[in-house]
Write a protein that holds these residues in place. Sequence first.
Motif, PDB file in Angstrom:
ATOM      1  N   ARG A 199       6.647 -22.142  14.196  1.00 51.97           N
ATOM      2  CA  ARG A 199       6.478 -20.834  14.848  1.00 51.97           C
ATOM      3  C   ARG A 199       6.013 -19.779  13.834  1.00 51.97           C
ATOM      4  NH1 ARG A 199      10.380 -18.765  19.311  1.00 51.97           N
ATOM      5  NH2 ARG A 199       8.702 -19.627  20.542  1.00 51.97           N
ATOM      6  N   LYS A 200       6.586 -19.800  12.640  1.00 51.41           N
ATOM      7  CA  LYS A 200       6.184 -18.839  11.607  1.00 51.41           C
ATOM      8  C   LYS A 200       4.708 -19.010  11.266  1.00 51.41           C
ATOM      9  CE  LYS A 200       8.758 -18.100   7.906  1.00 51.41           C
ATOM     10  NZ  LYS A 200       9.380 -18.260   6.562  1.00 51.41           N
ATOM     11  N   SER A 229       2.354 -20.526  13.063  1.00 50.43           N
ATOM     12  CA  SER A 229       1.537 -20.252  14.240  1.00 50.43           C
ATOM     13  C   SER A 229       1.373 -18.753  14.461  1.00 50.43           C
ATOM     14  CB  SER A 229       2.149 -20.896  15.480  1.00 50.43           C
ATOM     15  OG  SER A 229       2.151 -22.292  15.345  1.00 50.43           O
ATOM     16  N   PHE A 230       2.432 -17.997  14.220  1.00 52.27           N
ATOM     17  CA  PHE A 230       2.375 -16.543  14.348  1.00 52.27           C
ATOM     18  C   PHE A 230       1.314 -15.955  13.414  1.00 52.27           C
ATOM     19  CE2 PHE A 230       3.788 -12.277  13.050  1.00 52.27           C
ATOM     20  CZ  PHE A 230       3.811 -11.656  14.292  1.00 52.27           C
ATOM     21  N   LYS A 241      10.806 -26.541  14.016  1.00 47.75           N
ATOM     22  CA  LYS A 241      10.263 -25.674  15.064  1.00 47.75           C
ATOM     23  C   LYS A 241      10.135 -24.233  14.582  1.00 47.75           C
ATOM     24  CE  LYS A 241      11.617 -28.394  19.083  1.00 47.75           C
ATOM     25  NZ  LYS A 241      12.462 -28.462  20.287  1.00 47.75           N
TER      26      LYS A 241
END
Length: 113
Positions: free
Chosen positions: A16-17, A19-20, A12
């Motif tokens: 997130r990294k 996607s950022f 996860k």
Amino acid sequence: MEPRLKAEIWIKAHIRKCSFLNIPVFVTRRGDETAGSALIKVNRLNNQCMVLTPTTNFEDGSRKWLQGTGANWVDEETADRYIEKQINFDRDLWVLEIEDTEGRHFLDEKVES
């Protein structure tokens, strides 16, 4: 040795990294939430892929990554065959696919061929 995050938490965090940074990333196989390990398939979207597999640096106990499919980029079929072989050895594996035309993996740890 460094303490390890549970597999699902690490996955996860890496999603997130990516996607950022607006990099498409997908879980293509869910493994065991706690004991599983992760393979990362980097897909350059031009039939060039690389699969990274985690291992332990025995000098200091840290995690590092190996280019499981070798130092050179391989076609997607070869990458997928490698992943299937690894899943046959370890049913708890997670597979994360990162789609990046530049071939970036966004790992903080060392990657070796």
